[in-house]
Scaffold this motif. Structure first.
Motif, mmCIF file in Angstrom:
data_model
loop_
_atom_site.group_PDB
_atom_site.id
_atom_site.type_symbol
_atom_site.label_atom_id
_atom_site.label_comp_id
_atom_site.label_asym_id
_atom_site.label_seq_id
_atom_site.Cartn_x
_atom_site.Cartn_y
_atom_site.Cartn_z
ATOM 1 N N SER A 132 0.845 -1.191 0.000
ATOM 2 C CA SER A 132 0.000 0.000 0.000
ATOM 3 C C SER A 132 0.881 1.242 0.000
ATOM 4 O O SER A 132 1.918 1.275 0.674
ATOM 5 C CB SER A 132 -0.918 0.012 1.231
ATOM 6 N N VAL A 133 0.478 2.254 -0.776
ATOM 7 C CA VAL A 133 1.188 3.530 -0.846
ATOM 8 C C VAL A 133 0.151 4.649 -0.777
ATOM 9 O O VAL A 133 -0.824 4.626 -1.537
ATOM 10 C CB VAL A 133 1.982 3.671 -2.161
ATOM 11 N N THR A 134 0.342 5.609 0.113
ATOM 12 C CA THR A 134 -0.534 6.782 0.158
ATOM 13 C C THR A 134 0.334 8.027 0.264
ATOM 14 O O THR A 134 1.338 8.031 0.975
ATOM 15 C CB THR A 134 -1.497 6.726 1.358
ATOM 16 N N VAL A 135 -0.057 9.084 -0.441
ATOM 17 C CA VAL A 135 0.731 10.318 -0.455
ATOM 18 C C VAL A 135 -0.197 11.528 -0.489
ATOM 19 O O VAL A 135 -1.182 11.540 -1.229
ATOM 20 C CB VAL A 135 1.677 10.393 -1.681
ATOM 21 N N ALA A 136 0.139 12.543 0.306
ATOM 22 C CA ALA A 136 -0.492 13.862 0.230
ATOM 23 C C ALA A 136 0.621 14.885 0.063
ATOM 24 O O ALA A 136 1.720 14.708 0.597
ATOM 25 C CB ALA A 136 -1.296 14.151 1.491
ATOM 26 N N ASN A 165 -2.959 17.782 -3.453
ATOM 27 C CA ASN A 165 -3.173 16.512 -4.134
ATOM 28 C C ASN A 165 -3.116 15.368 -3.121
ATOM 29 O O ASN A 165 -2.408 15.443 -2.115
ATOM 30 C CB ASN A 165 -2.101 16.281 -5.195
ATOM 31 N N MET A 166 -3.840 14.286 -3.419
ATOM 32 C CA MET A 166 -3.852 13.136 -2.515
ATOM 33 C C MET A 166 -4.105 11.879 -3.335
ATOM 34 O O MET A 166 -4.936 11.874 -4.249
ATOM 35 C CB MET A 166 -4.940 13.324 -1.453
ATOM 36 N N VAL A 167 -3.379 10.799 -3.008
ATOM 37 C CA VAL A 167 -3.517 9.560 -3.771
ATOM 38 C C VAL A 167 -3.310 8.361 -2.855
ATOM 39 O O VAL A 167 -2.508 8.401 -1.923
ATOM 40 C CB VAL A 167 -2.515 9.536 -4.956
ATOM 41 N N ALA A 168 -4.080 7.317 -3.117
ATOM 42 C CA ALA A 168 -3.905 6.030 -2.428
ATOM 43 C C ALA A 168 -3.830 4.943 -3.487
ATOM 44 O O ALA A 168 -4.610 4.941 -4.449
ATOM 45 C CB ALA A 168 -5.069 5.758 -1.476
ATOM 46 N N ALA A 169 -2.889 4.023 -3.326
ATOM 47 C CA ALA A 169 -2.704 2.934 -4.282
ATOM 48 C C ALA A 169 -2.431 1.636 -3.546
ATOM 49 O O ALA A 169 -1.755 1.627 -2.517
ATOM 50 C CB ALA A 169 -1.545 3.252 -5.230
ATOM 51 N N VAL A 170 -2.972 0.542 -4.082
ATOM 52 C CA VAL A 170 -2.723 -0.792 -3.524
ATOM 53 C C VAL A 170 -2.210 -1.682 -4.653
ATOM 54 O O VAL A 170 -2.994 -2.187 -5.465
ATOM 55 C CB VAL A 170 -3.989 -1.390 -2.884
ATOM 56 N N ALA A 204 -6.401 9.688 2.855
ATOM 57 C CA ALA A 204 -6.158 8.678 1.828
ATOM 58 C C ALA A 204 -5.520 7.493 2.535
ATOM 59 O O ALA A 204 -4.604 7.673 3.341
ATOM 60 C CB ALA A 204 -5.247 9.205 0.728
ATOM 61 N N PHE A 205 -6.021 6.293 2.262
ATOM 62 C CA PHE A 205 -5.494 5.138 2.997
ATOM 63 C C PHE A 205 -5.701 3.852 2.208
ATOM 64 O O PHE A 205 -6.497 3.767 1.281
ATOM 65 C CB PHE A 205 -6.132 5.025 4.386
ATOM 66 N N GLY A 206 -4.932 2.852 2.609
ATOM 67 C CA GLY A 206 -5.034 1.524 2.028
ATOM 68 C C GLY A 206 -4.346 0.538 2.954
ATOM 69 O O GLY A 206 -3.710 0.924 3.942
ATOM 70 N N THR A 207 -4.462 -0.730 2.632
ATOM 71 C CA THR A 207 -3.826 -1.772 3.438
ATOM 72 C C THR A 207 -3.631 -3.033 2.623
ATOM 73 O O THR A 207 -4.388 -3.286 1.681
ATOM 74 C CB THR A 207 -4.681 -2.107 4.675
ATOM 75 N N PRO A 208 -2.646 -3.843 2.958
ATOM 76 C CA PRO A 208 -2.640 -5.228 2.495
ATOM 77 C C PRO A 208 -3.774 -5.996 3.177
ATOM 78 O O PRO A 208 -4.392 -5.501 4.112
ATOM 79 C CB PRO A 208 -1.275 -5.752 2.964
ATOM 80 N N VAL A 237 -2.499 -0.853 7.792
ATOM 81 C CA VAL A 237 -3.080 0.366 7.246
ATOM 82 C C VAL A 237 -2.025 1.463 7.156
ATOM 83 O O VAL A 237 -1.289 1.722 8.108
ATOM 84 C CB VAL A 237 -4.277 0.841 8.091
ATOM 85 N N CYS A 238 -1.957 2.080 5.998
ATOM 86 C CA CYS A 238 -1.034 3.170 5.712
ATOM 87 C C CYS A 238 -1.900 4.363 5.319
ATOM 88 O O CYS A 238 -2.710 4.256 4.391
ATOM 89 C CB CYS A 238 -0.123 2.736 4.567
ATOM 90 N N ALA A 239 -1.769 5.497 6.024
ATOM 91 C CA ALA A 239 -2.696 6.603 5.820
ATOM 92 C C ALA A 239 -1.987 7.944 5.801
ATOM 93 O O ALA A 239 -0.977 8.146 6.478
ATOM 94 C CB ALA A 239 -3.753 6.608 6.931
#
Length: 574
Positions: free
Chosen positions: A385-389, A394-399, A459-463, A546-548
């Motif tokens: 998981s990758v999240t960036v602000a 700008n803000m993005v979340a990717a899994v 913005a968040f995601g997780t394995p 969780v990565c946020a």
């Protein structure tokens, strides 16, 4: 962070991190895998979803699998291989939303692939377990992952010069095509999907059968033509309001809408008045999850091939009716809802092939479609998981996931494996996720972006495979309903219901089972069991990672948080 400090934006940074993950976490993802991305561009009031889930080959039909004597798609090998979507999706995100050139975002990945990086413990375990298979059946994987003929120990320095050369060749062809940034990125896409990479994939897959999860040698179906005909889609992300914020998810080609369905159900309950992580709170969330995931199984699939009734599934009327099914007792039935007179259908999975206990451990591992080395634990920490602000808004979340070292043999000359997401599809016809040529398998990859009045909030995601939209939901509710800060929310006890059919072979399903990380009191366990849950304690910090990122607009701050689970997530702010 280095990309951001060189005036890159959130999208540039996410792409650079995504490429690095392909190098340093090959047990979880790779260039031959897939990725789901949700992105918010500053100045807009919504978010878009970038679909990095490639489709099944045009030769993939239920009849072809029947000819091979198979009643389900195996979890590893070449048969479940899809068009690799990750590379195309990262390139499109960079082209349409980023500012940096390909050379700048690829440089860190090339550096780690050439010069090496410390091997993570789980990567070491995966290679050690699979090494007999690599040595005897998958020699191209042995060439990459068994330097000097042995598995690298955890903490040792490991490099993948073959993958570094693939990146360098991709970059070289891009820069030779044009001096223009956008034209270079288009040339990189062509080099991968129509040029040298597609040619290497086509040559390897067509060369002959390889040993897979069936215990037999089966051929592959993917061709260079399948790659040449694919482009990643960018669509408006699915939107769900909840208690004053706007939640954005990928569409029903993923499991993303199940997060929105849970919110639609939970909006009718006073969660904020319940004791956090008390029995009433846990019971309510779990019972709503069961209903939403049952609808996932019945209705979600590639919307280019099937009519997914998302407007009804997220409607107030439908969820009021579904909400009435939640009582004070746990329900162990699988209960998808009927929509507009349409009867929900969930084909039964055939029984999984029995593997004799005397067989090699690597064959048992090959028979499980998850990337991890399957052990007797509650850990569900596969995928990335990758999240960036950024400072611009700008803000993005990717899994990213798929194409892991356990999924299929390394493509000779490229240094990476193909993804095996096809295992999630049904061979029985008539279901939204039934196998059809050129159709996308429903992916579990499910990032999230949250806005308030058009401004970025989270913005968040997780394995976690199928559990992603349980783990991230619990984080989100901790922030929105219970007012926890981001780090406290990612560290809060996590739980999951087993009443969610696994998308991955062997498609496990455990009605009534509820696993909770240690930290809940004995009184809570007793009350949940009294309500009918098969509640069991799990190890501390064992579920999800969780990565946020977030914003504090009042104080003009960027925020970040990373779970202690897995001992490898990071949160950085400047």
């Amino acid at each position: 962070m280095a990309v951001l400090e060189r005036e890159g934006n959130a999208f540039d940074a996410a792409v650079a991190a995504g490429f690095v993950l392909q190098v340093v976490e090959p047990h979880f993802n790779g260039p031959g895998g897939d990725v789901s991305i949700v992105a918010h561009r500053a100045g807009t009031e919504d978010a878009v979803a970038v679909c990095g889930q490639g489709p099944m080959p045009m030769a993939a039909t239920p009849e072809r699998f029947a000819e091979l004597g198979l009643d389900q798609i195996p979890g590893s090998g070449l048969l479940p291989a899809c068009v690799p979507g990750a590379m195309g999706a990262w390139l499109r995100l960079l082209a349409e939303f980023g500012t940096k050139r390909l050379a700048e975002v690829l440089a860190p990945a090339i550096g780690y692939a050439e010069s090496g990086f410390p091997v993570l413990p789980e990567m070491a375990r995966a290679i050690e377990t699979m090494s007999p298979l690599f040595n005897t059946e998958w020699p191209s994987s042995a060439q990459v992952y068994l330097p000097h003929g042995a598995a690298p120990p955890a903490g040792s320095r490991f490099s993948n010069p073959m993958l570094a050369e693939t990146y360098r060749r991709l970059l070289g062809e891009a820069e030779a095509a044009s001096a223009d940034r956008e034209e270079q990125l288009g040339a990189a896409h062509r080099a991968f999907y129509e040029g040298f990479a597609a040619e290497a994939i086509d040559k390897f897959v067509s060369a002959g059968p390889v040993l897979d999860a069936t215990g037999r040698r089966n051929p592959g179906l993917l061709t260079g033509q399948d790659l040449a005909g694919w482009r990643p889609e960018v669509d408006r992300a699915l939107h769900q309001p909840y208690r004053g914020v706007d939640v954005f998810k990928p569409g029903p080609w993923s499991q993303g809408p199940v997060f929105a369905q849970q919110l639609a159900l939970l909006e009718g309950f006073p969660l904020g008045d319940m004791a956090p992580y008390g029995a009433e709170h846990l019971h309510t969330v779990v019972e709503c999850a069961k209903l939403a995931f049952a609808d996932r199984e019945a209705w979600y699939g590639d919307p280019a091939f099937t009519d997914v009734p998302m407007d009804v599934l997220l409607s107030a009327e439908y969820n009021e009716r579904r909400r009435s099914l939640v009582t004070g007792s746990a329900n162990h039935e699988f209960r998808p809802g009927a929509v507009g007179g349409r009867v929900p259908r969930v084909p039964e999975r055939p029984p999984q092939q029995e593997i004799p206990a005397a067989d090699a451990e690597w064959l048992r591992q090959l028979g499980n479609g998850l990337p991890t080395v399957v052990e007797l634990s509650n850990t569900r920490n596969d995928t990335c998981s990758v999240t960036v602000a950024d400072r611009y808004g700008n803000m993005v979340a990717a899994v990213p996931s798929g194409g892991w070292l356990k999924s299929s043999p390394v493509i000779p000359g490229l240094g990476f494996s193909l993804g095996t997401r096809g295992q999630t599809m049904h061979l029985a016809g008539g279901h939204p996720n039934s196998l059809e040529p050129g159709k996308r398998p429903r992916t579990t990859l499910s990032p999230t972006v949250v806005l308030r009045e058009g401004n970025p909030v989270l913005a968040f995601g997780t394995p976690g495979g199928d559990q992603q939209d349980q783990y991230t939901l619990e984080f989100f509710l901790a922030v929105i309903d219970f007012g926890l800060d981001l780090q406290a929310a990612v560290e809060a006890p996590t739980f999951r219901t087993g009443q969610v059919p696994s998308s991955f072979v062997p498609h496990e399903f455990h009605p009534g089972f509820l696993s909770l990380e240690s930290g809940c009191s004995q009184e809570v366990f007793d009350e949940l069991r009294r309500r009918g849950h098969v509640a069991e304690p799990g190890p501390e910090f064992s579920m999800g990672k969780v990565c946020a990122v977030g914003t504090d607009l009042h104080n003009e701050l960027l925020l970040a948080a990373a779970s202690p689970r897995g001992r490898q997530p990071y949160a950085v702010c400047r």
